[in-house]
Design an enzyme around this catalytic site. Structure first.
Site, short mmCIF file in Angstrom:
data_model
loop_
_atom_site.label_atom_id
_atom_site.label_comp_id
_atom_site.label_asym_id
_atom_site.label_seq_id
_atom_site.Cartn_x
_atom_site.Cartn_y
_atom_site.Cartn_z
N GLU A 40 33.38 39.70 60.09
CA GLU A 40 33.81 38.93 58.92
C GLU A 40 32.72 38.00 58.41
O GLU A 40 32.55 37.84 57.20
CB GLU A 40 35.09 38.14 59.23
CG GLU A 40 36.34 38.98 59.36
CD GLU A 40 36.63 39.82 58.11
OE1 GLU A 40 36.16 39.46 57.01
OE2 GLU A 40 37.31 40.84 58.24
N GLN A 45 30.25 38.02 51.26
CA GLN A 45 29.36 38.26 50.13
C GLN A 45 28.35 39.37 50.40
O GLN A 45 27.24 39.37 49.86
CB GLN A 45 28.61 36.97 49.75
CG GLN A 45 29.52 35.86 49.35
CD GLN A 45 30.20 36.13 48.04
OE1 GLN A 45 29.60 36.06 46.99
NE2 GLN A 45 31.48 36.49 48.10
N THR A 46 28.71 40.28 51.28
CA THR A 46 27.78 41.34 51.67
C THR A 46 28.54 42.65 51.80
O THR A 46 29.62 42.68 52.38
CB THR A 46 27.11 40.98 53.01
OG1 THR A 46 26.61 39.65 52.93
CG2 THR A 46 25.97 41.93 53.33
N TYR A 85 21.89 34.59 53.28
CA TYR A 85 22.82 33.50 53.62
C TYR A 85 22.68 33.15 55.10
O TYR A 85 23.64 33.28 55.88
CB TYR A 85 24.26 33.91 53.32
CG TYR A 85 24.61 33.93 51.87
CD1 TYR A 85 24.27 32.86 51.03
CD2 TYR A 85 25.30 34.99 51.31
CE1 TYR A 85 24.61 32.87 49.69
CE2 TYR A 85 25.65 35.00 49.97
CZ TYR A 85 25.30 33.95 49.17
OH TYR A 85 25.64 33.97 47.85
N TYR A 123 39.86 32.07 54.34
CA TYR A 123 39.85 33.54 54.34
C TYR A 123 39.50 34.07 55.73
O TYR A 123 40.22 34.91 56.30
CB TYR A 123 38.87 34.12 53.31
CG TYR A 123 38.58 35.56 53.67
CD1 TYR A 123 39.53 36.53 53.44
CD2 TYR A 123 37.43 35.91 54.39
CE1 TYR A 123 39.35 37.83 53.86
CE2 TYR A 123 37.23 37.21 54.81
CZ TYR A 123 38.19 38.17 54.55
OH TYR A 123 38.02 39.45 55.00
N CYS A 202 43.06 54.56 39.09
CA CYS A 202 44.51 54.38 39.05
C CYS A 202 45.26 55.70 39.25
O CYS A 202 46.39 55.71 39.76
CB CYS A 202 44.93 53.75 37.72
SG CYS A 202 44.20 52.11 37.46
N CYS A 205 45.88 56.01 42.82
CA CYS A 205 46.29 54.78 43.52
C CYS A 205 47.72 54.92 44.03
O CYS A 205 48.62 55.31 43.28
CB CYS A 205 46.19 53.59 42.57
SG CYS A 205 46.78 52.06 43.31
#
Length: 360
Positions: A40, A45-46, A85, A123, A202, A205
DNA sequence: AACACGGGGCT
DNA sequence: AGCCCAGTGTT
């Protein structure tokens, strides 16, 4: 619209779809809190494709909290090199030591304790505890923001504080009683594989008939785009100062980009005056920082890269005829051979420069 | 609420 | 050349 029946349909269809379509990912093999935690943090952001190799190398070298806690920070950063990061790696290392000191080496299992660890926000805490231990905790990140915005036909920017609040509540209201970990992963999997930003699929989906955005054909309007960040152009120079077989490098300090990573002496140039002026300017900076005098031949080469909101043109200069003694500098600075540099955690551009030098 | 923090994949 | 990515922490 989001009544009990809608929700139970949604849960059932999503989980069924996930059972058939989930990808094989290394962190899905044995789901311990430790492994989910590592994944996580890396995934923040990866993209998944980028993380896979890093995750495998990292967990092989550090299979447990305590092996990570005992490691030197340099080695942790080295395994993180290129991921970006870097604060994530430093905080994860610190968190491992907190877990050893305060939680008897066992990854905590209550939400508040997990949330208190550095680098873990709402998160990540929810993701770890739901995925590894099936706790009933909601998640909200890039994929689910987009997915929920479409399910809810949210007509305004989903990143505003108010809308974030509504999205968290929606996420919580959707949670099933059982299989919360699968459910949360399924939300993200659907978001990345089907409900993607551009031209969502969609037609295939599993919940298209439950999604008003799909029914109304508003996929391109929702989610509403956030105001875009503008890039700024920057000109920087790095200097390769040689002394015998060794090269001058420095470790970036607090407040700088690439904190704790090694890099070549680097300066920002205000504009683009004569090359002559640049050389003089750089020499003065070098002298001021390190006490070393040198001559400059160059620029050796240029490279372009982007970080955060800057597009940077980096000119690499070569210093020669170095005289003077390296004085005590604000950040750790030392002479290293190319072989030694290979073993150290470097900024990506620093690494590129080193590789280039090796080929010269 | 706005920023800083990295780098790469994809269109 | 943009947009996006299993976000967090600081101001």
């Amino acid at each position: 619209m989001y009544d009990t029946k809608w929700k139970s349909n949604f849960r059932r269809k999503l989980l069924r779809w996930f059972d058939d379509h989930q990808r094989d990912l290394p962190w899905r093999e044995h789901k311990t809190p430790y492994r989910i935690w590592i994944s996580e943090i890396m995934l923040q952001q990866t993209q998944v494709a980028t993380v896979i190799d890093y995750f495998n190398r990292f967990t092989k070298r550090f299979p447990t909290v305590s092996t990570l806690a005992q490691a030197k920070q340099e080695e942790v950063l080295k395994l993180w090199e290129g991921l970006g990061y870097y604060r994530r790696a430093r905080q994860m290392h610190a968190a491992a030591q907190i877990i050893v000191d305060q939680h008897n080496g066992k990854f905590p299992t209550d939400f508040e304790s997990v949330l208190a660890l550095p680098g873990i926000g709402r998160y990540t805490a929810g993701a770890i505890l739901s995925i590894a231990l099936d706790q009933q905790l909601p998640i909200l990140e890039g994929n689910t923001i987009r997915l929920f915005a479409r399910l809810m036909t949210m007509q305004s920017d989903p990143r505003t504080t108010n809308n974030q609040k509504a999205l968290w509540e929606f996420s919580e209201s959707l949670l099933p009683r059982k299989r919360c970990g699968d459910f949360n992963q399924a939300l993200m999997e659907l978001g990345s594989q089907i409900c993607n930003p551009k031209r969502p699929k969609c037609l295939v989906c599993p919940v298209n008939n439950l999604c008003m955005t799909s029914v109304k054909g508003l996929q391109e309007q929702i989610p509403v785009a956030s105001p875009k960040v503008k890039y700024e152009d920057l000109l920087e120079a790095a200097i390769v100062v040689n002394k015998q077989e060794r090269i001058l490098i420095r470790q970036c300090g607090p407040g700088e980009r690439w904190e704790s990573l090694w890099d070549f002496p680097r300066y920002t140039l205000t504009q683009e005056p004569e090359a002559e002026t640049h050389a003089q300017l750089l020499l003065k900076q070098l002298k001021k920082e390190t006490g070393l005098s040198a001559e400059l031949s160059g620029p050796l080469f240029q490279m372009k890269h982007a970080v955060t909101r800057y597009r940077i043109t980096l000119q690499c200069w070569k210093g020669a005829g170095v005289t003077g003694r390296l004085k005590k500098t604000q950040t750790p600075t030392r002479w290293a051979t190319l072989g030694e540099i290979e073993e150290m955690p470097m900024s990506v551009t620093g690494r590129k420069i080193a590789r280039k030098l090796k080929s010269l």
